[in-house]
Scaffold this active site. Structure first.
Site, PDB file in Angstrom:
ATOM      1  N   LYS A  11       0.950  -1.302   0.177  1.00 38.46           N
ATOM      2  CA  LYS A  11       0.062  -0.066  -0.094  1.00 38.46           C
ATOM      3  C   LYS A  11       0.924   1.328  -0.038  1.00 38.46           C
ATOM      4  CE  LYS A  11      -1.795   1.417   4.090  1.00 38.46           C
ATOM      5  NZ  LYS A  11      -1.440   2.698   4.556  1.00 38.46           N
ATOM      6  N   ASN A  12       1.786   1.278   0.822  1.00 35.56           N
ATOM      7  CA  ASN A  12       2.787   2.474   1.041  1.00 35.56           C
ATOM      8  C   ASN A  12       3.764   2.608   0.100  1.00 35.56           C
ATOM      9  OD1 ASN A  12       1.127   2.910   3.174  1.00 35.56           O
ATOM     10  ND2 ASN A  12       2.726   2.533   4.822  1.00 35.56           N
ATOM     11  N   ARG A  66      -4.560  10.842   4.434  1.00 35.79           N
ATOM     12  CA  ARG A  66      -3.489  11.830   4.307  1.00 35.79           C
ATOM     13  C   ARG A  66      -2.350  11.540   3.303  1.00 35.79           C
ATOM     14  NH1 ARG A  66      -1.009  13.589   7.784  1.00 35.79           N
ATOM     15  NH2 ARG A  66       1.229  13.333   6.924  1.00 35.79           N
ATOM     16  N   CYS A  96      -4.660  12.356  12.733  1.00 33.62           N
ATOM     17  CA  CYS A  96      -5.541  11.194  12.757  1.00 33.62           C
ATOM     18  C   CYS A  96      -5.210  10.394  14.043  1.00 33.62           C
ATOM     19  CB  CYS A  96      -5.153   9.995  11.589  1.00 33.62           C
ATOM     20  SG  CYS A  96      -3.395   9.636  11.959  1.00 33.62           S
ATOM     21  N   ARG A 120       0.350  14.638  12.564  1.00 32.31           N
ATOM     22  CA  ARG A 120       0.762  14.339  11.412  1.00 32.31           C
ATOM     23  C   ARG A 120       1.051  15.797  10.650  1.00 32.31           C
ATOM     24  NH1 ARG A 120      -0.802   9.105  10.132  1.00 32.31           N
ATOM     25  NH2 ARG A 120       0.504   8.997   8.564  1.00 32.31           N
ATOM     26  N   PRO A 121       1.984  16.426  11.031  1.00 33.86           N
ATOM     27  CA  PRO A 121       2.255  17.951  10.418  1.00 33.86           C
ATOM     28  C   PRO A 121       3.044  17.553   8.961  1.00 33.86           C
ATOM     29  CG  PRO A 121       3.960  17.686  12.188  1.00 33.86           C
ATOM     30  CD  PRO A 121       2.904  16.542  12.070  1.00 33.86           C
ATOM     31  N   ASP A 139       4.821   0.809  12.126  1.00 35.09           N
ATOM     32  CA  ASP A 139       3.730  -0.040  11.557  1.00 35.09           C
ATOM     33  C   ASP A 139       3.547  -1.401  12.231  1.00 35.09           C
ATOM     34  OD1 ASP A 139       3.676   1.613   8.482  1.00 35.09           O
ATOM     35  OD2 ASP A 139       3.004   2.194  10.314  1.00 35.09           O
ATOM     36  N   VAL A 172       8.467   7.188  17.023  1.00 33.37           N
ATOM     37  CA  VAL A 172       8.066   7.823  15.633  1.00 33.37           C
ATOM     38  C   VAL A 172       6.662   8.677  15.744  1.00 33.37           C
ATOM     39  CG1 VAL A 172       7.637   7.282  13.096  1.00 33.37           C
ATOM     40  CG2 VAL A 172       9.211   6.205  14.240  1.00 33.37           C
ATOM     41  N   ARG A 215      -8.534  -0.431   5.195  1.00 32.52           N
ATOM     42  CA  ARG A 215      -7.531   0.456   4.432  1.00 32.52           C
ATOM     43  C   ARG A 215      -6.594  -0.029   3.878  1.00 32.52           C
ATOM     44  NH1 ARG A 215      -5.699   5.085   7.678  1.00 32.52           N
ATOM     45  NH2 ARG A 215      -4.510   5.047   5.790  1.00 32.52           N
TER      46      ARG A 215
HETATM   47  C1  EPZ Z   1       4.213   6.897   6.366  1.00 29.42           C
HETATM   48  O1  EPZ Z   1       3.419   7.951   6.934  1.00 29.42           O
HETATM   49  C2  EPZ Z   1       3.323   5.451   6.234  1.00 29.42           C
HETATM   50  N1  EPZ Z   1       2.264   5.985   5.314  1.00 29.42           N
HETATM   51  C3  EPZ Z   1       2.747   5.437   7.580  1.00 29.42           C
HETATM   52  O2  EPZ Z   1       2.214   4.086   7.410  1.00 29.42           O
HETATM   53  C4  EPZ Z   1       4.147   4.944   8.433  1.00 29.42           C
HETATM   54  O3  EPZ Z   1       3.795   4.587   9.731  1.00 29.42           O
HETATM   55  C5  EPZ Z   1       5.142   6.303   8.295  1.00 29.42           C
HETATM   56  O4  EPZ Z   1       5.418   6.594   7.101  1.00 29.42           O
HETATM   57  C6  EPZ Z   1       6.509   6.034   9.291  1.00 29.42           C
HETATM   58  O5  EPZ Z   1       6.999   4.977   8.522  1.00 29.42           O
HETATM   59  C7  EPZ Z   1       2.467   5.951   4.055  1.00 29.42           C
HETATM   60  O6  EPZ Z   1       3.575   5.760   3.480  1.00 29.42           O
HETATM   61  C8  EPZ Z   1       0.965   6.416   3.303  1.00 29.42           C
HETATM   62  P1  EPZ Z   1       6.414  10.281   8.318  1.00 29.42           P
HETATM   63  P2  EPZ Z   1       4.048   9.408   6.976  1.00 29.42           P
HETATM   64  O7  EPZ Z   1       6.243  11.586   7.391  1.00 29.42           O
HETATM   65  O8  EPZ Z   1       4.862   9.687   5.601  1.00 29.42           O
HETATM   66  C9  EPZ Z   1       6.624  13.552  11.610  1.00 29.42           C
HETATM   67  C10 EPZ Z   1       0.239   2.698   7.915  1.00 29.42           C
HETATM   68  O9  EPZ Z   1      -0.014   2.414   8.620  1.00 29.42           O
HETATM   69  N2  EPZ Z   1       6.725  14.653  10.679  1.00 29.42           N
HETATM   70  O10 EPZ Z   1       7.647   9.522   8.191  1.00 29.42           O
HETATM   71  O11 EPZ Z   1       3.113  10.326   7.212  1.00 29.42           O
HETATM   72  C11 EPZ Z   1       5.287  12.737  11.903  1.00 29.42           C
HETATM   73  O12 EPZ Z   1       4.585  13.667  12.765  1.00 29.42           O
HETATM   74  C12 EPZ Z   1       0.889   4.200   7.766  1.00 29.42           C
HETATM   75  O13 EPZ Z   1       0.253   2.200   6.785  1.00 29.42           O
HETATM   76  C13 EPZ Z   1       6.654  15.902  10.911  1.00 29.42           C
HETATM   77  O14 EPZ Z   1       6.744  16.350  12.279  1.00 29.42           O
HETATM   78  O15 EPZ Z   1       5.209   9.154   8.135  1.00 29.42           O
HETATM   79  C14 EPZ Z   1       5.757  11.683  12.510  1.00 29.42           C
HETATM   80  O16 EPZ Z   1       5.936  11.794  14.021  1.00 29.42           O
HETATM   81  C15 EPZ Z   1       0.599   4.878   9.098  1.00 29.42           C
HETATM   82  N3  EPZ Z   1       6.646  16.793   9.981  1.00 29.42           N
HETATM   83  C16 EPZ Z   1       7.018  11.248  11.965  1.00 29.42           C
HETATM   84  O17 EPZ Z   1       7.520  12.657  11.362  1.00 29.42           O
HETATM   85  C17 EPZ Z   1       6.441  16.324   8.522  1.00 29.42           C
HETATM   86  O18 EPZ Z   1       6.410  17.489   7.623  1.00 29.42           O
HETATM   87  C18 EPZ Z   1       7.149  10.193  10.905  1.00 29.42           C
HETATM   88  O19 EPZ Z   1       6.176  10.728   9.918  1.00 29.42           O
HETATM   89  C19 EPZ Z   1       6.452  14.912   8.195  1.00 29.42           C
HETATM   90  C20 EPZ Z   1       6.258  14.167   9.312  1.00 29.42           C
END
Ligand code: EPZ
Length: 428
Positions: free
Chosen positions: A22-23, A93, A117, A122-123, A305, A327, A397
């Site tokens: 999916k990701n 998102r 969420c 999730r900023p 995850d 994370v 999902r």
């Molecule tokens: C991806 O989300 C995945 N989703 C998530 O999988 C996964 O948990 C996550 O990466 C971490 O591995 C998809 O790929 C669709 P991040 P993403 O940006 O990109 C902070 C699932 O279950 N952050 O790596 O949103 C954020 O708040 C989902 O399939 C900022 O602060 O994750 C978090 O604490 C859940 N500012 C951390 O970084 C930003 O601009 C990791 O987020 C972006 C992120």
């Protein structure tokens, strides 16, 4: 809304097929915006999130349809709109992944801020900072992130955190920029490598994916083509944990074992045995698992995850385990649900202290997010008695045919539709 009913306590064994990631599929589908040619994608899982991304592409002016099982035909030719619809982005998102491609192709993008969420706020600040570094003027207008650029100029970008989504959005934004972009402290997940391989198959010039520094040489245009998406490592990892905690032997087919090093190492530390060859892994644990400590980290660290699924396995393991979530700031929504099933869990800041119990007892529980939902199904499968999991839309999902695949392993499980509305908001 749908619910899943489970009669627990049945040992599970046999073979299970893993679907496409999916990701990986979601950012790759967004990347098709970068060309007006036709793109054929395969090994795409039939999931609600994939359907949502298709709707986003259509709303932007593209076309996307299933050609065959797992095969999508996408064409973003003609008048691509700069604005993604709020009613779709608020439900998923990952729709925010279209911002980089829109900015790259149109030099303008207007995408709703995805909002938070269940697992956190999730900023997207890291995404937006990267777009500015490339020369875009970024503003927030009525809940939308707006980016406009005369030109996108390659540059050096250092990510404050190795954000998966930000790395992907910036790879896509830099692909058609003028000159070279270096992304430092980039995410290293296999899905990043897959997106890089897909972009390169379209004529992009990207190197270093899978490591902390990614180099993107901007090109003038990208072309279409065919691409097969990698297997879903979290789907596979979820079944690895299930095979261990429900004793197995359970064989996972169509997976990529090289994506499971952290998960397999932790399961082996807990007493499971795992046989690996090519695209399959066989896991078993005839006896009771031993407790262990785990801390979630960006890849190649232990995957966030997989945290909820491991917490379930540790809740019935021998001894005490410490589960630290580094994370996301709020990824413990499943803890209260597990305690209702008899688990002995205590949250201390970002760590859960897990005191293993002999068994869990079935109960009505709720899925709070995608992976927590899968974990609650796993808990019901190993618990004594009956469990009912509500808010199943979260699970669907990210897990294709979960009930059917579990039934094939010997589970007593079924899905029922009823008239009850969602017990949580629909945000995913
Ligand atoms: C991806 O989300 C995945 N989703 C998530 O999988 C996964 O948990 C996550 O990466 C971490 O591995 C998809 O790929 C669709 P991040 P993403 O940006 O990109 C902070 C699932 O279950 N952050 O790596 O949103 C954020 O708040 C989902 O399939 C900022 O602060 O994750 C978090 O604490 C859940 N500012 C951390 O970084 C930003 O601009 C990791 O987020 C972006 C992120």
């Amino acid at each position: 809304m749908a619910r899943i009913l489970i009669e627990g306590g049945h040992p599970l064994s046999g073979e299970v097929l893993v679907g496409g990631a999916k990701n990986a599929a979601l950012p790759i589908m967004a990347a098709t915006i970068l060309t007006s040619d036709t793109v054929h994608l395969s090994n795409i899982p039939r999931l609600n999130d994939v359907e949502t991304m298709q709707k986003v592409l259509r709303a932007l002016g593209g076309s996307s349809e299933w050609e065959d099982a797992g095969k999508l035909k996408i064409k973003c030719n003609g008048g691509i709109q700069e604005e993604a619809p709020y009613e779709l982005v608020k439900t998923m998102r990952a729709s925010f992944f279209v911002m980089g491609p829109l900015l790259s192709r149109l030099k303008r993008a207007r995408v709703p801020l995805p909002g938070g969420c269940a697992i956190g706020t999730r900023p997207v600040n890291i995404h937006l900072k990267g777009f500015e570094a490339l020369g875009a003027k970024v503003s927030i207008d009525g809940g939308f992130a707006v980016a406009v650029a005369d030109r996108l100029i390659g540059t050096g970008i250092h990510l404050d955190f190795p954000s998966v989504g930000a790395t992907e959005n910036l790879m896509m934004a830099a692909s058609l920029a003028e000159g070279s972009t270096t992304i430092e402290n980039a995410a290293q997940e296999p899905e990043i490598i897959d997106l890089g391989n897909f972009l390169n198959s379209m004529g992009a010039k990207i190197q270093g994916t899978g490591g902390p520094t990614i180099q993107v040489e901007g090109v003038h245009s990208l072309h279409g083509g065919n691409y097969r998406v990698i297997p879903d490592r979290i789907d596979a990892g979820t079944f690895l944990v299930l095979g261990a905690v429900a004793h197995g032997p359970l064989t996972i087919l169509n997976a990529n074992p090289s994506h499971q090093i952290g998960v397999m190492a932790k399961l082996q530390e807990m007493g499971a045995t795992i046989a690996v060859n090519e695209d399959r892994m066989t896991v078993e644990c005839p006896g009771r698992l031993r407790g262990a400590d785990v801390k979630t980290l960006p890849y190649p660290g232990f995957p966030t995850d997989m945290q909820a699924q491991f917490t379930v396995a540790m809740s019935v393991a021998q001894g005490t385990s410490l589960v630290t979530e580094s994370v996301f700031e709020n990824r413990f929504m499943h803890i209260a649900e597990l305690v209702r099933m008899g688990a002995n869990l205590n949250i201390r800041d970002r760590t859960v202290v897990v005191n293993g119990v002999e068994k869990l007892i079935g109960a009505p529980v709720s899925a709070s997010d995608l992976r927590a939902g899968a974990a609650m199904v796993m808990a019901g499968l190993i618990a004594e008695g009956h469990t009912e999991v509500s808010n199943v839309f979260h699970i669907e999902r990210g897990y294709e045919n979960l009930v059917e695949r579990l039934s094939g392993l010997g589970a007593n499980i079924r899905r029922i539709e009823d008239s009850k509305g969602p017990t949580e908001n629909n945000r995913r």
